[in-house]
Motif scaffolding. Sequence first.
Motif, PDB file in Angstrom:
ATOM      1  N   HIS A 180      10.858  23.875   0.687  1.00  0.00           N
ATOM      2  CA  HIS A 180      11.754  22.642   1.085  1.00  0.00           C
ATOM      3  C   HIS A 180      11.450  21.399  -0.005  1.00  0.00           C
ATOM      4  O   HIS A 180      12.513  20.921  -0.684  1.00  0.00           O
ATOM      5  CB  HIS A 180      11.650  22.152   2.504  1.00  0.00           C
ATOM      6  N   VAL A 181      10.161  21.231  -0.124  1.00  0.00           N
ATOM      7  CA  VAL A 181       9.852  20.233  -0.969  1.00  0.00           C
ATOM      8  C   VAL A 181      10.248  20.416  -2.413  1.00  0.00           C
ATOM      9  O   VAL A 181      10.873  19.525  -2.996  1.00  0.00           O
ATOM     10  CB  VAL A 181       8.376  19.894  -0.935  1.00  0.00           C
ATOM     11  N   PRO A 182       9.877  21.704  -2.913  1.00  0.00           N
ATOM     12  CA  PRO A 182      10.738  21.886  -4.377  1.00  0.00           C
ATOM     13  C   PRO A 182      12.151  21.699  -4.573  1.00  0.00           C
ATOM     14  O   PRO A 182      12.722  21.318  -5.728  1.00  0.00           O
ATOM     15  CB  PRO A 182       9.968  22.999  -4.663  1.00  0.00           C
ATOM     16  N   LEU A 183      12.666  22.102  -3.725  1.00  0.00           N
ATOM     17  CA  LEU A 183      14.270  22.309  -3.636  1.00  0.00           C
ATOM     18  C   LEU A 183      14.641  20.798  -3.505  1.00  0.00           C
ATOM     19  O   LEU A 183      15.383  20.458  -4.393  1.00  0.00           O
ATOM     20  CB  LEU A 183      14.743  22.856  -2.307  1.00  0.00           C
ATOM     21  N   ARG A 236       9.161  25.794  -8.216  1.00  0.00           N
ATOM     22  CA  ARG A 236       8.198  24.524  -8.535  1.00  0.00           C
ATOM     23  C   ARG A 236       8.120  24.104 -10.162  1.00  0.00           C
ATOM     24  O   ARG A 236       8.361  22.945 -10.485  1.00  0.00           O
ATOM     25  CB  ARG A 236       7.142  24.934  -8.059  1.00  0.00           C
ATOM     26  N   ILE A 237       8.319  25.092 -10.900  1.00  0.00           N
ATOM     27  CA  ILE A 237       8.625  24.894 -12.298  1.00  0.00           C
ATOM     28  C   ILE A 237       9.762  24.022 -12.857  1.00  0.00           C
ATOM     29  O   ILE A 237       9.648  23.072 -13.449  1.00  0.00           O
ATOM     30  CB  ILE A 237       8.304  26.072 -13.244  1.00  0.00           C
ATOM     31  N   ALA A 238      10.954  24.625 -12.217  1.00  0.00           N
ATOM     32  CA  ALA A 238      11.933  24.083 -12.280  1.00  0.00           C
ATOM     33  C   ALA A 238      12.177  22.393 -11.668  1.00  0.00           C
ATOM     34  O   ALA A 238      12.708  21.674 -12.424  1.00  0.00           O
ATOM     35  CB  ALA A 238      13.134  24.680 -11.588  1.00  0.00           C
ATOM     36  N   ALA A 239      11.703  22.207 -10.482  1.00  0.00           N
ATOM     37  CA  ALA A 239      11.419  21.003 -10.228  1.00  0.00           C
ATOM     38  C   ALA A 239      10.814  20.164 -10.986  1.00  0.00           C
ATOM     39  O   ALA A 239      11.195  19.093 -10.955  1.00  0.00           O
ATOM     40  CB  ALA A 239      11.158  21.119  -8.678  1.00  0.00           C
ATOM     41  N   PHE A 287       3.807  15.266 -15.244  1.00  0.00           N
ATOM     42  CA  PHE A 287       3.977  16.557 -15.287  1.00  0.00           C
ATOM     43  C   PHE A 287       2.664  17.320 -14.796  1.00  0.00           C
ATOM     44  O   PHE A 287       2.506  18.318 -14.027  1.00  0.00           O
ATOM     45  CB  PHE A 287       4.173  17.295 -16.654  1.00  0.00           C
ATOM     46  N   TYR A 288       1.535  16.609 -15.137  1.00  0.00           N
ATOM     47  CA  TYR A 288       0.076  17.178 -14.894  1.00  0.00           C
ATOM     48  C   TYR A 288      -0.187  17.045 -13.296  1.00  0.00           C
ATOM     49  O   TYR A 288      -0.503  17.896 -12.759  1.00  0.00           O
ATOM     50  CB  TYR A 288      -0.947  16.414 -15.791  1.00  0.00           C
ATOM     51  N   PHE A 289      -0.049  15.980 -12.944  1.00  0.00           N
ATOM     52  CA  PHE A 289      -0.246  15.575 -11.410  1.00  0.00           C
ATOM     53  C   PHE A 289       0.856  16.370 -10.409  1.00  0.00           C
ATOM     54  O   PHE A 289       0.348  16.977  -9.518  1.00  0.00           O
ATOM     55  CB  PHE A 289      -0.135  14.147 -11.052  1.00  0.00           C
ATOM     56  N   LEU A 290       1.958  16.633 -11.058  1.00  0.00           N
ATOM     57  CA  LEU A 290       3.237  17.362 -10.053  1.00  0.00           C
ATOM     58  C   LEU A 290       2.829  18.788  -9.943  1.00  0.00           C
ATOM     59  O   LEU A 290       2.832  19.350  -8.974  1.00  0.00           O
ATOM     60  CB  LEU A 290       4.450  16.796 -10.645  1.00  0.00           C
ATOM     61  N   ILE A 291       2.635  19.354 -11.177  1.00  0.00           N
ATOM     62  CA  ILE A 291       2.164  20.474 -11.148  1.00  0.00           C
ATOM     63  C   ILE A 291       0.877  21.021 -10.498  1.00  0.00           C
ATOM     64  O   ILE A 291       0.708  22.094  -9.849  1.00  0.00           O
ATOM     65  CB  ILE A 291       2.176  21.329 -12.921  1.00  0.00           C
ATOM     66  N   ARG A 292      -0.147  20.172 -10.664  1.00  0.00           N
ATOM     67  CA  ARG A 292      -1.357  20.504  -9.775  1.00  0.00           C
ATOM     68  C   ARG A 292      -0.983  20.449  -8.214  1.00  0.00           C
ATOM     69  O   ARG A 292      -1.636  21.382  -7.657  1.00  0.00           O
ATOM     70  CB  ARG A 292      -2.512  19.431 -10.236  1.00  0.00           C
ATOM     71  N   TRP A 293      -0.132  19.277  -8.042  1.00  0.00           N
ATOM     72  CA  TRP A 293       0.089  19.438  -6.610  1.00  0.00           C
ATOM     73  C   TRP A 293       0.917  20.495  -6.105  1.00  0.00           C
ATOM     74  O   TRP A 293       0.660  21.099  -5.125  1.00  0.00           O
ATOM     75  CB  TRP A 293       0.898  17.977  -6.058  1.00  0.00           C
TER      76      TRP A 293
END
Length: 206
Positions: free
Chosen positions: A59-62, A132-135, A165-171
């Motif tokens: 849901h969140v990545p979408l 997640r990568i696309a989002a 990008f760093y913080f988002l991909i980690r999360w």
Amino acid sequence: MTDAVGQVQDFEDIIPLEPEPEVHHQSHAPIDPSIPPPSAKSKIRMLEEMQEVEYRAYHVPLILLALGLGSALIITPLAAAFGPMATERPWTELGVYSLVYVAGVGLGLLLIEVCSAFGIVTEAPWKLTSLRIAATFAVTDTIAIIFALLLRTPFIPEGFALIAFYFLIRWLEDLEAQDGAIVTLTLFLPKFFIGLWLAMQFGLIG
């Protein structure tokens, strides 16, 4: 008689063989008849909980993908037409951005496999990792475009996007700090240079 005594003495010198150890077969734990088997209702509840967990994971990545990509596609031509670094070629800018996004996401999916080969592995399935990568790319692209509207200095917006990008991909991927930094540089920098090269090819930057 003498021969019998000699045979007995000969047998006394022979070391008797040890008996083979007995093999004890493990018996299964007895089933407690007082514990009822899982009912159909509990199985249905377990399936519903699994579906809810899967829904939350996707849901969140979408939502991030829809908001980020939609915003980037709307703001990019506006920034090209009215921004401080306007090129007055909004549709060319939009086309180049679309190419960069598709190429960056596609290359990022391949590079995440390279990271996995070196031990940076996420527990999420491939479909969820791709989403997640696309989002992440969509949201950070929007951040870069917004800062490009506010600032006149080139490359500074990409610096803010790199941090985001760093913080988002980690999360999203639940990575450690070091693994998050490696994934960020591995995925973000190739897309940045692809965008720079395409912008030069289309005459958007000198």
